[in-house]
Design a protein around this motif. Structure first.
Motif, PDB file in Angstrom:
ATOM      1  N   ALA A 202      41.328  -7.550 -65.673  1.00 22.62           N
ATOM      2  CA  ALA A 202      40.999  -6.128 -65.711  1.00 22.62           C
ATOM      3  C   ALA A 202      42.184  -5.273 -65.271  1.00 22.62           C
ATOM      4  O   ALA A 202      42.396  -4.174 -65.794  1.00 22.62           O
ATOM      5  N   ARG A 203      43.011  -5.789 -64.348  1.00 20.15           N
ATOM      6  CA  ARG A 203      44.160  -5.012 -63.875  1.00 20.15           C
ATOM      7  C   ARG A 203      45.224  -4.854 -64.956  1.00 20.15           C
ATOM      8  O   ARG A 203      46.077  -3.973 -64.867  1.00 20.15           O
ATOM      9  N   ALA A 204      45.203  -5.727 -65.980  1.00 22.39           N
ATOM     10  CA  ALA A 204      46.157  -5.601 -67.081  1.00 22.39           C
ATOM     11  C   ALA A 204      45.646  -4.690 -68.184  1.00 22.39           C
ATOM     12  O   ALA A 204      46.380  -4.382 -69.122  1.00 22.39           O
ATOM     13  N   GLY A 205      44.389  -4.269 -68.101  1.00 24.11           N
ATOM     14  CA  GLY A 205      43.840  -3.360 -69.090  1.00 24.11           C
ATOM     15  C   GLY A 205      44.334  -1.938 -68.854  1.00 24.11           C
ATOM     16  O   GLY A 205      44.765  -1.577 -67.755  1.00 24.11           O
ATOM     17  N   GLY A 206      44.280  -1.131 -69.875  1.00 23.51           N
ATOM     18  CA  GLY A 206      44.681   0.256 -69.733  1.00 23.51           C
ATOM     19  C   GLY A 206      43.591   1.083 -69.092  1.00 23.51           C
ATOM     20  O   GLY A 206      42.491   0.599 -68.801  1.00 23.51           O
ATOM     21  N   PRO A 207      43.876   2.356 -68.862  1.00 28.24           N
ATOM     22  CA  PRO A 207      42.843   3.241 -68.323  1.00 28.24           C
ATOM     23  C   PRO A 207      41.705   3.418 -69.311  1.00 28.24           C
ATOM     24  O   PRO A 207      41.865   3.212 -70.517  1.00 28.24           O
ATOM     25  N   VAL A 208      40.557   3.778 -68.798  1.00 25.64           N
ATOM     26  CA  VAL A 208      39.374   3.968 -69.629  1.00 25.64           C
ATOM     27  C   VAL A 208      39.665   5.033 -70.691  1.00 25.64           C
ATOM     28  O   VAL A 208      40.276   6.069 -70.416  1.00 25.64           O
ATOM     29  N   ALA A 209      39.241   4.756 -71.916  1.00 24.61           N
ATOM     30  CA  ALA A 209      39.501   5.685 -73.025  1.00 24.61           C
ATOM     31  C   ALA A 209      38.810   7.020 -72.798  1.00 24.61           C
ATOM     32  O   ALA A 209      37.747   7.091 -72.172  1.00 24.61           O
ATOM     33  N   GLU A 210      39.447   8.066 -73.330  1.00 27.48           N
ATOM     34  CA  GLU A 210      38.881   9.403 -73.269  1.00 27.48           C
ATOM     35  C   GLU A 210      38.851   9.991 -74.679  1.00 27.48           C
ATOM     36  O   GLU A 210      39.605   9.554 -75.560  1.00 27.48           O
ATOM     37  N   PRO A 211      37.966  10.971 -74.930  1.00 30.30           N
ATOM     38  CA  PRO A 211      37.776  11.464 -76.304  1.00 30.30           C
ATOM     39  C   PRO A 211      39.035  11.998 -76.961  1.00 30.30           C
ATOM     40  O   PRO A 211      39.171  11.912 -78.186  1.00 30.30           O
ATOM     41  N   GLN A 212      39.982  12.530 -76.193  1.00 31.75           N
ATOM     42  CA  GLN A 212      41.171  13.135 -76.795  1.00 31.75           C
ATOM     43  C   GLN A 212      42.262  12.123 -77.141  1.00 31.75           C
ATOM     44  O   GLN A 212      43.276  12.486 -77.708  1.00 31.75           O
ATOM     45  N   ASP A 213      42.069  10.852 -76.815  1.00 30.28           N
ATOM     46  CA  ASP A 213      43.101   9.853 -77.067  1.00 30.28           C
ATOM     47  C   ASP A 213      43.377   9.717 -78.561  1.00 30.28           C
ATOM     48  O   ASP A 213      42.444   9.644 -79.369  1.00 30.28           O
ATOM     49  N   LEU A 214      44.653   9.628 -78.905  1.00 32.97           N
ATOM     50  CA  LEU A 214      45.038   9.494 -80.302  1.00 32.97           C
ATOM     51  C   LEU A 214      44.714   8.108 -80.847  1.00 32.97           C
ATOM     52  O   LEU A 214      44.196   7.957 -81.952  1.00 32.97           O
ATOM     53  N   LEU A 215      45.031   7.071 -80.070  1.00 33.09           N
ATOM     54  CA  LEU A 215      44.870   5.692 -80.518  1.00 33.09           C
ATOM     55  C   LEU A 215      43.850   4.973 -79.632  1.00 33.09           C
ATOM     56  O   LEU A 215      43.765   5.244 -78.433  1.00 33.09           O
ATOM     57  N   PRO A 216      43.094   4.032 -80.190  1.00 36.42           N
ATOM     58  CA  PRO A 216      42.089   3.321 -79.395  1.00 36.42           C
ATOM     59  C   PRO A 216      42.709   2.264 -78.498  1.00 36.42           C
ATOM     60  O   PRO A 216      43.792   1.742 -78.766  1.00 36.42           O
ATOM     61  N   GLN A 217      42.012   1.952 -77.433  1.00 34.95           N
ATOM     62  CA  GLN A 217      42.398   0.875 -76.521  1.00 34.95           C
ATOM     63  C   GLN A 217      41.211  -0.060 -76.358  1.00 34.95           C
ATOM     64  O   GLN A 217      40.055   0.377 -76.376  1.00 34.95           O
ATOM     65  N   ARG A 218      41.485  -1.357 -76.193  1.00 32.87           N
ATOM     66  CA  ARG A 218      40.402  -2.288 -75.866  1.00 32.87           C
ATOM     67  C   ARG A 218      39.869  -1.950 -74.477  1.00 32.87           C
ATOM     68  O   ARG A 218      40.640  -1.628 -73.568  1.00 32.87           O
ATOM     69  N   PRO A 219      38.557  -2.045 -74.277  1.00 32.11           N
ATOM     70  CA  PRO A 219      37.980  -1.691 -72.974  1.00 32.11           C
ATOM     71  C   PRO A 219      38.076  -2.820 -71.958  1.00 32.11           C
ATOM     72  O   PRO A 219      37.059  -3.270 -71.396  1.00 32.11           O
ATOM     73  N   PHE A 220      39.314  -3.303 -71.687  1.00 28.00           N
ATOM     74  CA  PHE A 220      39.488  -4.358 -70.695  1.00 28.00           C
ATOM     75  C   PHE A 220      39.497  -3.805 -69.274  1.00 28.00           C
ATOM     76  O   PHE A 220      39.095  -4.472 -68.333  1.00 28.00           O
ATOM     77  N   GLY A 221      40.022  -2.584 -69.089  1.00 24.79           N
ATOM     78  CA  GLY A 221      40.185  -2.046 -67.745  1.00 24.79           C
ATOM     79  C   GLY A 221      39.069  -1.096 -67.353  1.00 24.79           C
ATOM     80  O   GLY A 221      38.257  -0.671 -68.179  1.00 24.79           O
ATOM     81  N   GLU A 222      39.054  -0.759 -66.081  1.00 23.76           N
ATOM     82  CA  GLU A 222      38.048   0.148 -65.550  1.00 23.76           C
ATOM     83  C   GLU A 222      38.683   1.342 -64.843  1.00 23.76           C
ATOM     84  O   GLU A 222      37.973   2.193 -64.309  1.00 23.76           O
ATOM     85  N   ARG A 223      40.013   1.407 -64.811  1.00 25.22           N
ATOM     86  CA  ARG A 223      40.679   2.495 -64.102  1.00 25.22           C
ATOM     87  C   ARG A 223      40.575   3.797 -64.893  1.00 25.22           C
ATOM     88  O   ARG A 223      40.636   3.799 -66.119  1.00 25.22           O
ATOM     89  N   THR A 224      40.440   4.867 -64.165  1.00 24.78           N
ATOM     90  CA  THR A 224      40.567   6.187 -64.784  1.00 24.78           C
ATOM     91  C   THR A 224      41.988   6.654 -64.572  1.00 24.78           C
ATOM     92  O   THR A 224      42.637   6.289 -63.583  1.00 24.78           O
ATOM     93  N   ARG A 225      42.514   7.421 -65.509  1.00 23.00           N
ATOM     94  CA  ARG A 225      43.894   7.867 -65.396  1.00 23.00           C
ATOM     95  C   ARG A 225      44.020   9.058 -64.447  1.00 23.00           C
ATOM     96  O   ARG A 225      43.040   9.778 -64.193  1.00 23.00           O
TER      97      ARG A 225
END
Length: 329
Positions: A202-225
Motif C-alpha cells: 500500500a505504501r508503494a501505491g499513489g494517492p487516492v484518485a480525485e475527480p480532477q485527475d487527468l489519468l487513472p491510477q490503480r487503487p493500491f494506496g490509501e494516502r490522500t495528497r
C-alpha cells in the motif's frame, strides 16, 4: 569463439537482475532454468496470475512481464562477457517456454549496456505527482530510440488537446474495469502489507484518485495528497506499440518496454504504467485508430521528473529457478 554454455553461477547472477522487471500488480509470473547450456524463461502457471482486461487479453500481461525479464537477463549476461542470442517461443510443444537464451561469442559489454544494467535496481514505478519540469527534447528522442532498438515503436502524445483526449480515453477504460467486481477483488488481493514477496505494498501505491485527475491510477494506496498537490496537468505521455499482437509481438514489446523504462531511469526520470486503455478492447482500438500508427498499442506510460517510486518486493532467486534439464551445467 563461442562459449559452451552458461553455468549455474552465471544463471543466478543474471536472474538477480531479471526479477527486477516490472509485472502487472508485481505478480512476477516467471521461472528460469538451465537447459543444454542455455537459459529458458518460462511462465509460472502454478501461481495465481492477474487476469487483465476481463480475460479478453489472455496472457498479454504475462508476456510483457516475461519480455521485460528477458531484457534484464540480456543486460546481465552481457555484463558477464557472455552475451546471448535470444529465441522467442522456441518450443512449439511447450508454449510456456517463452524465450531461450543461448551463449553467443564472448564480448565486452558496451557502456550503454552497463548504464542500463546499473539502472535495473533503481527503476521503480512512481505513482506520485511529477514535478512541472518538462522532459527535454533530446531525452524524449532517447526514449523513442530505445523502443526502436528493440523492434517496437514509441509514440509521444504531444499537445494539450491530445493529452486530454488520451486522458479521457484512459478514464473511460478505467470506469469499465472498476464496474467489474472481479477486477476490484483482484486489486484487493494484490495489495500487500507485511512481508509478502510479491504484490504492491500500500505504501508503494499513489494517492487516492480525485475527480480532477487527468489519468487513472490503480487503487493500491490509501494516502490522500497534500492540499494543492494535484497531479501534473500535462505530463509526458507515451504509447508503446508492436507490429502485431502475437506472443512474439508481446514478448518483443516487453523487452522494448524495459529498455524504455531503464533509459528513462538512466536519464533521472521516473515513470508509471497505465494499462487500462490496453485492457479494454474498445479503448485499445480507439487508441490505435487515434494514433494512426501501423501496429498494436501494448502499454501507455506517464513519464517525467519526480520523486522516485517506492521499491516493491521481489521473490528470492531460489524461488524462481528450476533444476537444470539434461546437458546443463
Amino acid at each position: 569463439m563461442i562459449i559452451t554454455g552458461y553455468t549455474t553461477a552465471v544463471l543466478e547472477k543474471a536472474v538477480r537482475a531479471a526479477v527486477h522487471a516490472p509485472s502487472m500488480h508485481n505478480s512476477q509470473p516467471w521461472r528460469f532454468r538451465l537447459r543444454d547450456g542455455g537459459i529458458d524463461v518460462r511462465v509460472e502457471r502454478g501461481r495465481p496470475l492477474p487476469v487483465a482486461g476481463h480475460g479478453h487479453l489472455d496472457d498479454w500481461a504475462v508476456h510483457l512481464a516475461c519480455g521485460a525479464a528477458v531484457f534484464n537477463l540480456r543486460l546481465a549476461l552481457a555484463a558477464e562477457g557472455t552475451p546471448a542470442r535470444v529465441r522467442l517461443c522456441p518450443d512449439p510443444e511447450d508454449p510456456d517456454v517463452v524465450a531461450r537464451l543461448m551463449p553467443d561469442s564472448p564480448a565486452m559489454a558496451s557502456p550503454a549496456e552497463l548504464a542500463l544494467l546499473d539502472a535495473v535496481p533503481r527503476r521503480h514505478s512512481s505513482r506520485l505527482p511529477f514535478f512541472p519540469q518538462p522532459v527535454p527534447g533530446e531525452t524524449r528522442w532517447r526514449l523513442v530510440d530505445a523502443a526502436r532498438a528493440e523492434g517496437a515503436w514509441l509514440e509521444l502524445v504531444v499537445g494539450t488537446a491530445a493529452v486530454e483526449a488520451l486522458g479521457q480515453l484512459a478514464q473511460s477504460a478505467n470506469r469499465v474495469l472498476e464496474r467489474d467486481p472481479g477486477y476490484r477483488d483482484e486489486i484487493t488481493r494484490w495489495t500487500r502489507g507485511g512481508l509478502s514477496a510479491d504484490g504492491v505494498p500500500a505504501r508503494a501505491g499513489g494517492p487516492v484518485a480525485e475527480p480532477q485527475d487527468l489519468l487513472p491510477q490503480r487503487p493500491f494506496g490509501e494516502r490522500t495528497r497534500a492540499p494543492g498537490r494535484d497531479f501534473e496537468p500535462e505530463p509526458l505521455v507515451a504509447v508503446l506499440g508492436s507490429a502485431g499482437d502475437t506472443t512474439v509481438d508481446r514478448l518483443t514489446a516487453g523487452q522494448a518496454l524495459q529498455r524504455v523504462l531503464l533509459t528513462a531511469t538512466d536519464a533521472r526520470l521516473v515513470a508509471s504504467m497505465i494499462s487500462q486503455p490496453i485492457e479494454v478492447p474498445a479503448a485499445r482500438e480507439r487508441l490505435r485508430t487515434a494514433l494512426g500508427r501501423f501496429g498494436i498499442p501494448q502499454m501507455v506510460m506517464r513519464i517525467g521528473y519526480g520523486q522516485p517510486g517506492w521499491p516493491t518486493p521481489r521473490r528470492d532467486v531460489a524461488d524462481v529457478v528450476d533444476a537444470p534439464l539434461a546437458g546443463s551445467a
